[in-house]
Design a protein around this motif. Structure first.
Motif, PDB file in Angstrom:
ATOM      1  N   LEU A 159       0.772  -1.219  -0.053  1.00 54.86           N
ATOM      2  CA  LEU A 159       0.039   0.201   0.035  1.00 54.86           C
ATOM      3  C   LEU A 159       0.736   1.401  -0.078  1.00 54.86           C
ATOM      4  CD1 LEU A 159      -3.053  -0.332   2.516  1.00 54.86           C
ATOM      5  CD2 LEU A 159      -3.205   0.620   0.088  1.00 54.86           C
ATOM      6  N   VAL A 160       1.855   1.424   0.862  1.00 50.30           N
ATOM      7  CA  VAL A 160       2.860   2.502   0.664  1.00 50.30           C
ATOM      8  C   VAL A 160       3.539   2.532  -0.614  1.00 50.30           C
ATOM      9  CG1 VAL A 160       4.851   3.415   1.819  1.00 50.30           C
ATOM     10  CG2 VAL A 160       3.305   2.160   3.379  1.00 50.30           C
ATOM     11  N   GLY A 161       3.857   1.491  -1.184  1.00 51.21           N
ATOM     12  CA  GLY A 161       4.450   1.620  -2.451  1.00 51.21           C
ATOM     13  C   GLY A 161       3.558   2.076  -3.510  1.00 51.21           C
TER      14      GLY A 161
ATOM     15  N   CYS B 244      -1.367  -4.925   9.176  1.00 52.59           N
ATOM     16  CA  CYS B 244      -1.041  -4.188   7.617  1.00 52.59           C
ATOM     17  C   CYS B 244      -0.934  -2.538   7.894  1.00 52.59           C
ATOM     18  CB  CYS B 244      -2.357  -4.359   6.755  1.00 52.59           C
ATOM     19  SG  CYS B 244      -3.820  -3.298   7.095  1.00 52.59           S
ATOM     20  N   VAL B 245      -1.280  -2.113   9.066  1.00 56.39           N
ATOM     21  CA  VAL B 245      -1.109  -0.891   9.295  1.00 56.39           C
ATOM     22  C   VAL B 245       0.332  -0.467   9.778  1.00 56.39           C
ATOM     23  CG1 VAL B 245      -3.558  -0.158   9.745  1.00 56.39           C
ATOM     24  CG2 VAL B 245      -2.194  -0.805  11.617  1.00 56.39           C
ATOM     25  N   VAL B 246       1.023  -1.477  10.380  1.00 57.23           N
ATOM     26  CA  VAL B 246       2.143  -1.361  10.966  1.00 57.23           C
ATOM     27  C   VAL B 246       3.329  -0.660  10.064  1.00 57.23           C
ATOM     28  CG1 VAL B 246       4.241  -2.254  12.426  1.00 57.23           C
ATOM     29  CG2 VAL B 246       1.963  -3.016  12.833  1.00 57.23           C
ATOM     30  N   PRO B 247       3.411  -1.119   8.875  1.00 50.64           N
ATOM     31  CA  PRO B 247       4.422  -0.661   7.949  1.00 50.64           C
ATOM     32  C   PRO B 247       3.950   0.745   7.280  1.00 50.64           C
ATOM     33  CG  PRO B 247       3.631  -2.991   7.154  1.00 50.64           C
ATOM     34  CD  PRO B 247       2.809  -2.400   8.355  1.00 50.64           C
TER      35      PRO B 247
ATOM     36  N   ALA C 166      -1.654   5.804   2.944  1.00 51.95           N
ATOM     37  CA  ALA C 166      -1.678   4.377   3.027  1.00 51.95           C
ATOM     38  C   ALA C 166      -2.031   3.859   4.402  1.00 51.95           C
ATOM     39  CB  ALA C 166      -0.034   3.910   2.913  1.00 51.95           C
ATOM     40  N   THR C 167      -2.054   4.687   5.326  1.00 46.36           N
ATOM     41  CA  THR C 167      -2.441   4.380   6.694  1.00 46.36           C
ATOM     42  C   THR C 167      -3.852   4.475   6.795  1.00 46.36           C
ATOM     43  OG1 THR C 167      -0.347   5.350   7.763  1.00 46.36           O
ATOM     44  CG2 THR C 167      -2.263   5.130   9.194  1.00 46.36           C
TER      45      THR C 167
END
Length: 331
Positions: free
Chosen positions: A106-108, A300-303, A277-278
């Protein structure tokens, strides 16, 4: 009073990384302070951050897009190929849990971060190019982010691409558009200019609140998994962000950009809108309904949360390195 507000605004803009990290620490030890930041509240806060970005966009920025559309297109292609593919590769190299994997993916797959414009300025990059890249990648996000996540995420995880598209449209594109038209019609108003000058501080506060809310959400998992989980995710985020800088700079060199643009595309590619992303991770994967069925979904929210803080820190450090290098050459 105005001087106090300006001083606070300067402090928040200068120490963005420290403020975000502090909010994460406080949320971990005093979760009650950030327990209200979740769901629709997070979406509204992200919308306010995007509005602050829209308030900085001028007609001249749009004209800049027309001057070198090839460079903007190249930047958008780099943004939506390099970071998603690095994220996907790292999930395989580190053998990540499917929900941890979807977090870094998601971040990417998100657009460039708003703070990248400030970092480009500090690095003596091409700020107009930075703003243009951020604007275009953000406007493309409603289509590109859901499609890329759908393509790259583990097939065992349900990806609501349509819902994600609508959410990004509501909380990013709409506020940016409103901000732009406000700037267009009221940009010469003295009071408006004062509000506009303090909006970066509002963005910092919003990002800190989102990160704090996420820490409260993942706190039980952090207790359960200990430092091992944090170090694993930090390693993944470090390589994701670092390779983004290197490959982004490499694209600039390959296409013979000038020094300012090479720095800008490196920062634009490496620094992601981890706040978006968060919010997406919490709303579409770590939502209460899914967590009730799959408790590990909260991972999934940690990264995303760690990326929020880390990208701000590394981008500021990189900008400082570029500035130091200029000073060394000049002397």
């Amino acid at each position: 009073m105005l001087n106090t507000i300006r001083a606070i605004s300067r402090f928040l803009s200068t120490y963005t990384s420290a403020v975000v990290i502090a909010s994460a620490v406080v949320a971990f030890f005093l979760p009650v302070l950030f327990g209200w930041v979740h769901g629709d509240v997070s979406s509204v806060i992200l919308g306010v951050i995007m509005l602050s970005m829209g308030l900085t966009i001028t007609p001249q920025d749009l004209r800049n897009l027309m001057k070198c559309p090839w460079h903007i297109l190249l930047g958008a292609v780099a943004q939506y190929t390099i970071m998603p593919l690095i994220a996907f590769t790292l999930t395989k190299v580190f053998g990540l849990d499917p929900y941890l994997a979807v977090g870094i993916i998601l971040v990417g797959c998100c657009p460039g971060g708003v703070s990248s414009n400030v970092m480009s300025f500090l690095a003596k990059g091409d700020v107009a190019y930075s703003v243009s890249m951020t604007m275009v990648s953000t406007l493309l996000a409603p289509i590109m982010t859901p499609l890329l996540v759908l393509w790259l995420a583990d097939t065992s995880i349900n990806v609501n691409a349509v819902g994600m598209f609508l959410n990004i449209l509501y909380v990013t594109v709409a506020p940016i558009t409103i901000g732009f038209f406000c700037n267009y019609f009221f940009g010469k108003n003295v009071t408006f200019k004062e509000i506009q000058s303090n909006m970066p501080a509002v963005s910092v506060i919003g990002l800190a609140l989102i990160v704090g809310g996420v820490i409260v959400t993942v706190r039980p998992q952090l207790f359960a998994n200990g430092l091992g989980l944090i170090f694993l995710v930090l390693a993944v985020v470090f390589f994701h962000n670092g390779f983004g800088y290197l490959l982004g700079y490499g694209v600039g060199r390959l296409f013979k950009f000038n020094s300012a643009k090479k720095r800008t595309i490196a920062i634009e590619v490496g620094v992601q809108n981890a706040g978006m992303a968060t919010v997406l991770a919490a709303g579409f994967f770590a939502n209460p309904e899914n967590v009730a069925l799959h408790p590990e979904a909260v991972l999934c929210v940690v990264p995303c949360a760690i990326s929020c803080a880390y990208h701000s820190i590394s981008g500021t450090i990189l900008a400082g390195i570029f500035a130091w290098w200029d000073g060394k050459k000049a002397s």
